[in-house]
Design an enzyme around this catalytic site. Structure first.
Site, PDB file in Angstrom:
ATOM      1  N   ASP A  34     -13.196 -15.940 -34.574  1.00 15.39           N
ATOM      2  CA  ASP A  34     -12.782 -15.175 -35.766  1.00 15.39           C
ATOM      3  C   ASP A  34     -11.636 -14.195 -35.734  1.00 15.39           C
ATOM      4  O   ASP A  34     -11.106 -14.268 -34.425  1.00 15.39           O
ATOM      5  CB  ASP A  34     -14.309 -14.582 -36.354  1.00 15.39           C
TER       6      ASP A  34
HETATM    7  C1  BGC Z   1     -14.176 -13.430 -41.510  1.00 13.25           C
HETATM    8  C2  BGC Z   1     -14.007 -14.935 -41.640  1.00 13.25           C
HETATM    9  C3  BGC Z   1     -12.776 -15.341 -42.298  1.00 13.25           C
HETATM   10  C4  BGC Z   1     -11.594 -14.954 -41.290  1.00 13.25           C
HETATM   11  C5  BGC Z   1     -10.279 -15.313 -41.859  1.00 13.25           C
HETATM   12  C6  BGC Z   1     -12.747 -12.819 -40.858  1.00 13.25           C
HETATM   13  O1  BGC Z   1     -12.604 -11.353 -40.941  1.00 13.25           O
HETATM   14  O2  BGC Z   1     -14.929 -12.991 -40.660  1.00 13.25           O
HETATM   15  O3  BGC Z   1     -15.218 -15.521 -42.159  1.00 13.25           O
HETATM   16  O4  BGC Z   1     -12.753 -16.856 -42.181  1.00 13.25           O
HETATM   17  O5  BGC Z   1     -11.457 -13.401 -41.278  1.00 13.25           O
HETATM   18  O6  BGC Z   1      -9.844 -14.821 -42.958  1.00 13.25           O
END
Ligand code: BGC
Length: 740
Positions: free
Chosen positions: A254
């Site tokens: 993530d």
């Molecule tokens: C979130 C993800 C997301 C990623 C990219 C993160 O903060 O937890 O779900 O896909 O950001 O935007």
């Protein structure tokens, strides 16, 4: 030697690590990013990348960026181009929690297909969706992004999402690689606090949190994203045992999550850390655990060369990660046709296509759940009716799009007021009545990414008085209340999950007029509404329905469609009851519904009932259904037998309507304490007035399996109670015996 072996053999260490590097990009692409792409230091870009907000500029921009990688880098390896496409792209569809309430897997697949067509028309080849986190705590804002609390339903929805996004062939230019997230148990965050950790037994992980992921993997999902949370003490980005379950798919971190393990207080597998460069230690650990792509952590690219030189990671580990990225690109057809998804003509055809709006209207309507309809107040009879449409969300085109709707255009969204205005024969009066929230701190938080929530400067009492006057002059009041879009989604947990106080004051004043009030809720989570459920005659939960929200709600209010959504989360009476799910395990002192004060051993909360306000699976419509008695094909079964349970359902009302027939199984005696009941099947049927249909469910011992505390997957012979009905709380049961 395969094509990928050959490519790997020609890559330098820097180029291999470049493939593991996933970074953000904005348009126009900054020169340093372009230089890194040229140098083979970037494997993929995410977010902010495709400027297709209100036009069709996307594919050309994507083509230009892809051309830098393909035509100007040494090996010409195409880029993964990723975006958070969570519920539609330009055509904003209902949020995932809403769509799950349709219990319509065809709708889920359609929504994913529309999103895939639009995303790929903008040049994207990877979406960070679906979110498969089971959640039993509505304080957690990200409950909006998932399919609710149930692993069986969650698994079916996961499969439909993967089918819709990836299509029959991932290399098809209209297909996009799915990314199942967040692995694992992110939705179990303690206290519903986003980014918090969870302590989850292995059996619970396997039985509750894993099934949607397993189903998505079996459906061929191409990639998976780890969760920010530590589960049982280990952040998922460092948990080799868990990550092994994702073998065969591309595993991506993530956003910035590898460096964030420093704040978690994590070291290497022996508790050590490089005090001068903790990112070095944690980048090594994440790679060893099985993370293959580093989203915005920068540690894989910058720290792994030293780790390799020192023998703390192996060449084989780096090669395996690089191979996973290259294989994903190959599956997407990017080596054969890197520009297949950069097609202006298709973009012109696909983006905001009229047929997508037609689908959006139906999906939004079928996601709504009618929670109460005393005296059959709904549907309203349009001709000659005067309607007061009141509330801060009544004429709001921003918030109806919901969280994670970056590409949505409020100018093309239909508000509830617009939708009701369009109903022939209706006179509409409108007053705002209240602000969404009055609290300045909350307002600042909600508007962090742009002004979506405005503040009417008038004193609250003046706004309420205006709304009351409008209500008094009308035949019926439609109060459009609830949450702002940014009150759910990431980093948007709430301690109080009721209506914001100013809105509640407004609702009480509208109720006091004596006019019939229909409460239309817009929201990203289950809300606590005990006063509302007692006093307001009709309540429609509509979530965030996307660009066709207003038309969909008007269709339901005026009976053009029958409400057919059913809850996929339990709705508590009070936030103090959470976490609360329908499949909670039985106890030695089962509570009594009457909460009899005399019965010490059955009482629980002193200050209220233990039961939820609305149970999982619940929802009303404009017609009634009668369930015949269920019948089993056999009462004694052997291990290889299939049980068929059937029953007839009749539409006894005067309108045609849909019903979600639900089947639950209880294992009343087992070697461990089991859930009180578990959903094991459902079927959504449409019946004309007077029509009867026989519904059949099949069960085998596979459906009876669960995990023991030691991690074994077993089924145990004995008695099983099968319950069938319209919701988890209204079941007719029969008993069968399964022998070994
Ligand atoms: C979130 C993800 C997301 C990623 C990219 C993160 O903060 O937890 O779900 O896909 O950001 O935007």
């Amino acid at each position: 030697m395969t094509f990928i072996d050959d490519l790997l053999a020609r890559m330098t260490l820097e180029e291999k690590l470049g493939q593991l590097n996933l970074v953000t990009a904005t348009l126009p692409l900054p020169e340093d990013r372009a230089a890194d792409i040229r140098a083979g230091k970037i494997g993929g870009l995410l977010g902010g990348l495709v400027d297709c907000s209100f036009g069709v500029g996307g594919p050309d921009a994507a083509r230009e960026i892809q051309a830098i990688a393909v035509e100007q880098s040494r090996l010409g390896i195409p880029l993964l181009l990723a975006y958070d496409v969570i519920h539609g792209h330009q055509t904003v569809l209902p949020i995932p929690l809403a769509l799950s309430c349709s219990w319509n897997l065809g709708h889920v697949e359609t929504a994913a297909r529309i999103a895939a067509r639009e995303a790929t028309a903008c040049g994207l080849n990877w979406v960070f969706s679906p979110m498969l986190d089971i959640c039993r705590d509505p304080r957690w804002g990200r409950i909006a992004e998932g399919a609710g609390e149930d692993p069986y339903l969650g698994a079916r929805i996961a499969e439909a999402m993967v089918r819709g996004l990836q299509g029959a062939d991932l290399a098809d230019p209209e297909s996009v690689m799915a990314c199942i997230k967040h692995f694992i148990a992110y939705g179990a965050a303690e206290g519903g606090r986003d980014y918090n950790n969870a302590d989850v037994s292995p059996a619970r992980l396997a039985d509750v949190y894993l099934p949607p992921f397993r189903a998505a993997l079996e459906a061929g999902a191409g990639s998976a994203m780890m969760s920010f949370a530590a589960v049982n003490g280990v952040p998922s980005h460092a948990d080799a045992d868990h990550l092994r379950l994702l073998d065969g798919v591309l595993r991506v971190s993530d956003f910035n999550a590898i460096p964030e393990m420093i704040a978690h207080g994590l070291g290497d597998e022996h508790g050590g850390i490089d005090a001068d460069d903790p990112l070095q230690t944690l980048s090594e650990r994440a790679l060893r655990a099985g993370v293959q792509m580093d989203m915005m952590g920068h540690g894989f690219a910058s720290r792994l060369p030293a780790a390799l030189a020192a023998g703390r990671v192996s060449q084989a580990e780096i090669d395996a990660a690089c191979r996973a990225v290259l294989e994903a690109k190959a599956r997407l057809g990017l080596f054969d046709d890197p520009f297949g998804r950069c097609d202006q003509a298709r973009a012109a055809r696909n983006l905001l296509a009229p047929e997508y709006r037609v689908a959006a209207r139906q999906l939004a309507a079928d996601s709504c759940v009618l929670l109460k309809n005393a005296g059959d107040l709904l549907p309203l009879a349009a001709p000659g009716l005067s309607v007061a449409v009141v509330g801060p969300l009544a004429d709001d085109a921003w918030n109806i799009l919901g969280p994670w709707s970056f590409q949505g255009d409020p100018a093309s969204a239909v508000t509830v007021l617009d939708g009701i205005h369009a109903v022939p024969g209706v006179t509409v009066h409108h007053a705002r009545g209240a602000n969404l929230v009055e609290d300045r701190r909350m307002l600042d938080l909600l508007n962090f990414a742009g002004p979506k929530v405005t503040l009417d400067p008038r004193p609250p009492a003046e706004m309420v008085a205006e709304a009351v006057a409008v209500a008094e002059a009308a035949d019926v009041v439609v109060a459009v209340l609830g949450e702002a879009a940014e009150m759910s989604g990431e980093a948007a947990s709430r301690m109080d999950i009721g209506l914001p106080p100013g809105q509640r004051v407004l609702l009480e004043a509208l109720h006091a007029t004596g006019k019939p009030v229909v409460l239309v809720l817009l929201h990203g989570r289950p809300l606590t509404l005990p006063w509302e459920a007692e006093h307001i005659p009709a309540i429609l939960a509509t979530w965030f329905g996307g660009c066709e929200t207003g038309n969909a709600i008007a269709d339901l209010l005026f009976g053009l469609r029958n409400p057919c959504g059913r809850l996929t989360t339990t709705w508590p009476r009070h936030v103090g009851q959470v976490p609360l799910a329908y499949d909670r395990a039985t106890t030695g002192r089962p509570g009594s519904r009457d909460n009899d004060p005399g019965k010490y051993t059955t009482r629980c909360y002193l200050d209220g009932a233990s039961e939820p306000l609305f149970p999982f699976g619940f929802g009303l419509g404009y017609t009634r259904f009668a369930y015949g008695p269920p019948a089993a094909s056999a009462s004694q079964l052997g291990p290889d037998d299939t049980l068929t349970v059937s029953l007839s359902v009749t539409n006894t009302g005067a309108r045609s309507g849909e019903e979600v027939v639900q089947m639950y199984v209880t294992d009343p005696v087992a070697s461990v304490v089991r859930p009180g009941k578990q959903l094991k099947g459902f079927e959504k049927i449409v019946l004309a007035p007077g029509e009867t249909r026989t519904v059949r469910f099949r069960l085998t011992t596979r459906d009876l399996e669960f995990h023991t505390p030691r991690g074994d997957r077993v089924w145990e012979p004995g008695r099983f109670v099968i319950g069938i009905g319209p919701d988890s709380d209204t079941l007719q049961t029969l008993t069968v015996h399964w022998r070994r």
